[in-house]
Write a protein that holds these residues in place. Structure first.
Motif, PDB file in Angstrom:
ATOM      1  N   ALA A 254       0.860  -1.196   0.000  1.00  0.00           N
ATOM      2  CA  ALA A 254       0.000   0.000   0.000  1.00  0.00           C
ATOM      3  C   ALA A 254       0.883   1.229   0.000  1.00  0.00           C
ATOM      4  O   ALA A 254       2.028   1.195   0.491  1.00  0.00           O
ATOM      5  CB  ALA A 254      -0.934  -0.010   1.200  1.00  0.00           C
ATOM      6  N   GLY A 255       0.381   2.325  -0.554  1.00  0.00           N
ATOM      7  CA  GLY A 255       1.158   3.550  -0.607  1.00  0.00           C
ATOM      8  C   GLY A 255       0.271   4.773  -0.527  1.00  0.00           C
ATOM      9  O   GLY A 255      -0.930   4.725  -0.840  1.00  0.00           O
ATOM     10  N   TYR A 256       0.847   5.854  -0.097  1.00  0.00           N
ATOM     11  CA  TYR A 256       0.128   7.121   0.027  1.00  0.00           C
ATOM     12  C   TYR A 256       0.993   8.221  -0.554  1.00  0.00           C
ATOM     13  O   TYR A 256       2.184   8.296  -0.253  1.00  0.00           O
ATOM     14  CB  TYR A 256      -0.203   7.409   1.496  1.00  0.00           C
TER      15      TYR A 256
ATOM     16  N   VAL B 206      -3.942   7.358  -3.002  1.00  0.00           N
ATOM     17  CA  VAL B 206      -3.779   6.137  -2.218  1.00  0.00           C
ATOM     18  C   VAL B 206      -3.696   4.971  -3.198  1.00  0.00           C
ATOM     19  O   VAL B 206      -4.528   4.864  -4.112  1.00  0.00           O
ATOM     20  CB  VAL B 206      -4.942   5.924  -1.241  1.00  0.00           C
ATOM     21  N   MET B 207      -2.679   4.160  -3.003  1.00  0.00           N
ATOM     22  CA  MET B 207      -2.453   3.053  -3.928  1.00  0.00           C
ATOM     23  C   MET B 207      -2.414   1.736  -3.158  1.00  0.00           C
ATOM     24  O   MET B 207      -1.986   1.696  -2.002  1.00  0.00           O
ATOM     25  CB  MET B 207      -1.120   3.240  -4.672  1.00  0.00           C
TER      26      MET B 207
END
Length: 240
Positions: free
Chosen positions: A86-88, A98-99
Motif C-alpha cells: 500500500a502507498g500514500y 492512495v495506492m
C-alpha cells in the motif's frame, strides 16, 4: 651422554614452545622444579563434557541447523508466494493518492526446479547429520582411549610406588649396610643403586604418560585436568 641428550631435548622443546607463543626462539624458559599433577576425571563426566563443549561438534550442530533452515526455505518455495503493498502520495492542492497492490508468485517450475532444490537440501541435511553422528562416535572413542591410557599409567605408578620401589630401597639399604660391614662388594652396591634409579625412572615415565593423556583430553572436553608444577629458576641463571 644421557644428560646431554636430555638437555638437547629441552632446548628443542623450548624452541617449539616459543614458536607457539610467538616469542624469540632463544627466549629462556623457566624450569619446573616439581612435576605437574592431575586427577583422572569420572568417565561419564568427561564423555558428557566432550559432547557438550567440543568446538567441532558445535560447528557441526550449527551446520545442521543451517541445513534445516535451507530445507524449510526450499519447501516454502513449492507454495505460491503472496505479496501485497500500500502507498500514500501527498499532492499538494490535489487530492492525495492512495495506492494498493496485491500479487501472487506461482511455482511455475515446481516439478523441476523447486522439487530438485528440496531434494538437494534434504540430502545436504542428511550428510551433515551423518557427519555429526560420526564425529560424536569418534570423539567418545578418543576420550575413552585417553582415559584408559591415564588409568593404565596410574595403575603402573601405584604398583611401582607400593611394591617395586620399597623393595628396591630395602635391597639398597641392606647392600649399603653389608658393604659398610665389609660383607659385600662395592659393585653390588652400585648395581642395587642403579636398579633403584631404573625403577624411579619407570615411575616418572608412567607419570609423564598419565599427564600427556590427560593434557590431550583437555581440548576434547574443554576442562582443565592438569595442574602445572612449581616454576623455578631459568637454567643457567646465576645465583644471587
Amino acid at each position: 651422554i644421557e644428560l646431554a641428550a636430555l638437555a638437547q631435548e629441552r632446548r628443542s622443546a623450548v624452541a617449539a614452545l616459543n614458536a607457539l607463543l610467538g616469542s624469540p626462539q632463544n627466549a629462556p624458559l623457566a624450569a619446573i622444579v616439581t612435576a605437574p599433577t592431575a586427577e583422572i576425571p569420572d568417565p561419564a563426566d568427561a564423555e558428557k563434557a566432550s559432547l557438550d563443549r567440543s568446538p567441532e561438534l558445535g560447528a557441526l550442530r550449527a551446520s545442521t541447523r543451517r541445513d534445516e533452515s535451507r530445507v524449510s526455505a526450499a519447501k516454502r518455495n513449492l507454495k505460491p508466494d503472496f505479496m501485497w503493498g500500500a502507498g500514500y502520495a501527498y499532492r499538494g492542492s490535489l487530492d492525495p493518492m492512495v495506492m494498493g497492490m496485491f500479487g501472487m508468485r506461482l511455482p511455475v517450475y515446481r516439478n523441476r526446479k523447486q522439487k530438485e532444490a528440496v531434494v538437494q537440501s534434504e540430502y545436504d541435511l542428511v550428510a551433515t547429520q551423518r557427519d555429526l553422528d560420526g564425529r560424536q562416535f569418534t570423539l567418545l572413542a578418543e576420550v575413552r582411549d585417553l582415559l584408559a591410557r591415564a588409568d593404565r599409567a596410574s595403575e603402573q605408578m601405584r604398583l611401582i610406588r607400593e611394591g617395586t620401589l620399597p623393595l628396591a630401597r630395602s635391597t639398597l639399604d641392606s647392600a649399603s649396610a653389608a658393604y659398610s660391614a665389609g660383607r659385600a662388594e662395592f659393585v653390588t652396591l652400585i648395581e642395587d643403586f642403579r636398579a633403584l634409579l631404573a625403577f624411579e625412572k619407570d615411575f616418572e615415565i608412567q607419570h609423564a604418560d598419565k599427564i600427556r593423556a590427560l593434557a590431550a583430553l583437555e581440548p576434547l572436553t574443554g576442562t582443565e585436568y592438569v595442574l602445572p608444577g612449581v616454576i623455578g629458576r631459568v637454567p643457567g641463571d646465576a645465583h644471587e
